[in-house]
Design a protein around this motif. Structure first.
Motif, short mmCIF file in Angstrom:
data_model
loop_
_atom_site.label_atom_id
_atom_site.label_comp_id
_atom_site.label_asym_id
_atom_site.label_seq_id
_atom_site.Cartn_x
_atom_site.Cartn_y
_atom_site.Cartn_z
N LEU A 8 30.15 5.11 5.48
CA LEU A 8 31.54 5.23 5.02
C LEU A 8 31.76 4.41 3.75
CD1 LEU A 8 34.31 6.45 5.58
CD2 LEU A 8 34.84 4.44 6.95
N VAL A 9 31.22 3.19 3.72
CA VAL A 9 31.35 2.33 2.53
C VAL A 9 30.64 2.98 1.35
CG1 VAL A 9 30.65 0.10 1.55
CG2 VAL A 9 31.70 0.18 3.82
N VAL A 10 29.45 3.51 1.56
CA VAL A 10 28.70 4.17 0.49
C VAL A 10 29.48 5.38 -0.02
CG1 VAL A 10 26.60 5.53 0.00
CG2 VAL A 10 26.43 3.35 1.22
N LEU A 11 30.05 6.14 0.89
CA LEU A 11 30.84 7.32 0.51
C LEU A 11 32.05 6.91 -0.33
CD1 LEU A 11 31.23 10.38 0.72
CD2 LEU A 11 32.57 9.96 2.79
N VAL A 12 32.75 5.86 0.09
CA VAL A 12 33.91 5.37 -0.65
C VAL A 12 33.50 4.89 -2.03
CG1 VAL A 12 35.69 3.56 -0.72
CG2 VAL A 12 35.31 4.84 1.39
N VAL A 13 32.39 4.17 -2.11
CA VAL A 13 31.89 3.68 -3.41
C VAL A 13 31.53 4.86 -4.31
CG1 VAL A 13 29.98 2.44 -4.53
CG2 VAL A 13 31.15 1.42 -2.57
N LEU A 14 30.86 5.87 -3.77
CA LEU A 14 30.49 7.04 -4.56
C LEU A 14 31.73 7.78 -5.08
CD1 LEU A 14 27.45 8.50 -2.57
CD2 LEU A 14 27.43 7.38 -4.81
N ILE A 15 32.72 7.92 -4.24
CA ILE A 15 33.97 8.57 -4.66
C ILE A 15 34.65 7.75 -5.76
CG2 ILE A 15 36.31 9.21 -3.93
CD1 ILE A 15 35.04 10.08 -1.23
N ALA A 16 34.68 6.44 -5.59
CA ALA A 16 35.30 5.57 -6.59
C ALA A 16 34.55 5.65 -7.92
CB ALA A 16 35.34 4.13 -6.08
N VAL A 17 33.23 5.68 -7.86
CA VAL A 17 32.42 5.79 -9.08
C VAL A 17 32.70 7.14 -9.76
CG1 VAL A 17 30.04 6.04 -9.93
CG2 VAL A 17 30.63 4.16 -8.39
N TYR A 18 32.76 8.22 -8.96
CA TYR A 18 33.04 9.54 -9.53
C TYR A 18 34.42 9.54 -10.20
CZ TYR A 18 34.31 14.35 -10.14
OH TYR A 18 34.75 15.53 -10.70
N ILE A 19 35.42 9.01 -9.53
CA ILE A 19 36.78 8.99 -10.09
C ILE A 19 36.81 8.17 -11.38
CG2 ILE A 19 39.14 8.14 -9.72
CD1 ILE A 19 38.83 9.02 -6.77
N ALA A 20 36.19 7.01 -11.37
CA ALA A 20 36.17 6.16 -12.57
C ALA A 20 35.43 6.86 -13.71
CB ALA A 20 35.51 4.82 -12.25
#
Length: 185
Positions: A8-20
């Motif tokens: 879940l943390v990895v998924l959230v980080v990946l989504i945040a990186v994509y958005i940024a």
């Protein structure tokens, strides 16, 4: 359970990186659109400033064509620097029509067409018109790229989150403008 939290943390980080990353590419695209318009604006301003010189040259030969020349000046009048991009595009569209009317007047005065000052101004105007055409092409290409990103999934989600909206293309509004502007006097 521990792996689920890590996933879940990895998924959230990946989504945040994509958005940024997507946000940054929108900022870059917006800045490219503004730069392309600014480049085109330089040429539009150059043409804007050239018109009074051409009108002065024509006036010396065509004093009784005052109404035509007044129409050209009226199309050119206004504070160019204080206009927004849409107003600049509209004003330059009107200026295209005014240039056509100078063309007609100049055709009636062979001695004007032979005047050195007029020939030089005409040459500068022709070169400026070519520069404007090239700058328009570049501007529209940059806008197309930006607009594709705004409208295509999944970047459209980020665009709507941060209020990035489509930009306007620099298009020719009326049928008479679709014809090539002849600046040969």
């Amino acid at each position: 359970m521990k792996y689920a939290i890590i996933a879940l943390v990895v998924l959230v980080v990946l989504i945040a990186v994509y958005i940024a990353s997507t946000y940054n590419s929108f900022v870059k695209g917006k800045n490219s659109v503004e730069e392309a318009f600014s480049t085109m604006d330089v040429y539009l301003k150059k043409r804007w400033d050239l018109i009074p010189n051409i009108v002065s040259s024509v006036k010396a030969y065509a004093k009784h064509e005052a109404q035509t020349l007044e129409n050209v000046i009226a199309a050119r009048n206004g504070g160019y620097a204080s206009m927004n991009p849409q107003e600049k595009i509209k004003a330059n569209s009107e200026l295209n029509e005014a240039i056509k009317s100078i063309n007609i007047v100049a055709e009636q005065y062979p001695q004007l067409k032979a005047n050195e000052n007029f020939i030089e101004l005409n040459s500068q105007l022709k070169k400026t018109e070519e520069d404007i055409a090239n700058a328009r092409k570049f501007y529209n290409a940059v806008v197309k790229s930006f607009n594709n990103k705004v409208e295509m999934f999944p970047s459209s989600i980020v665009a709507s989150m941060f209020h990035f909206e489509k930009k306007e293309m620099f298009v020719v509004d009326d049928e008479s403008e679709r014809k090539a502007v002849k600046v040969e006097f």
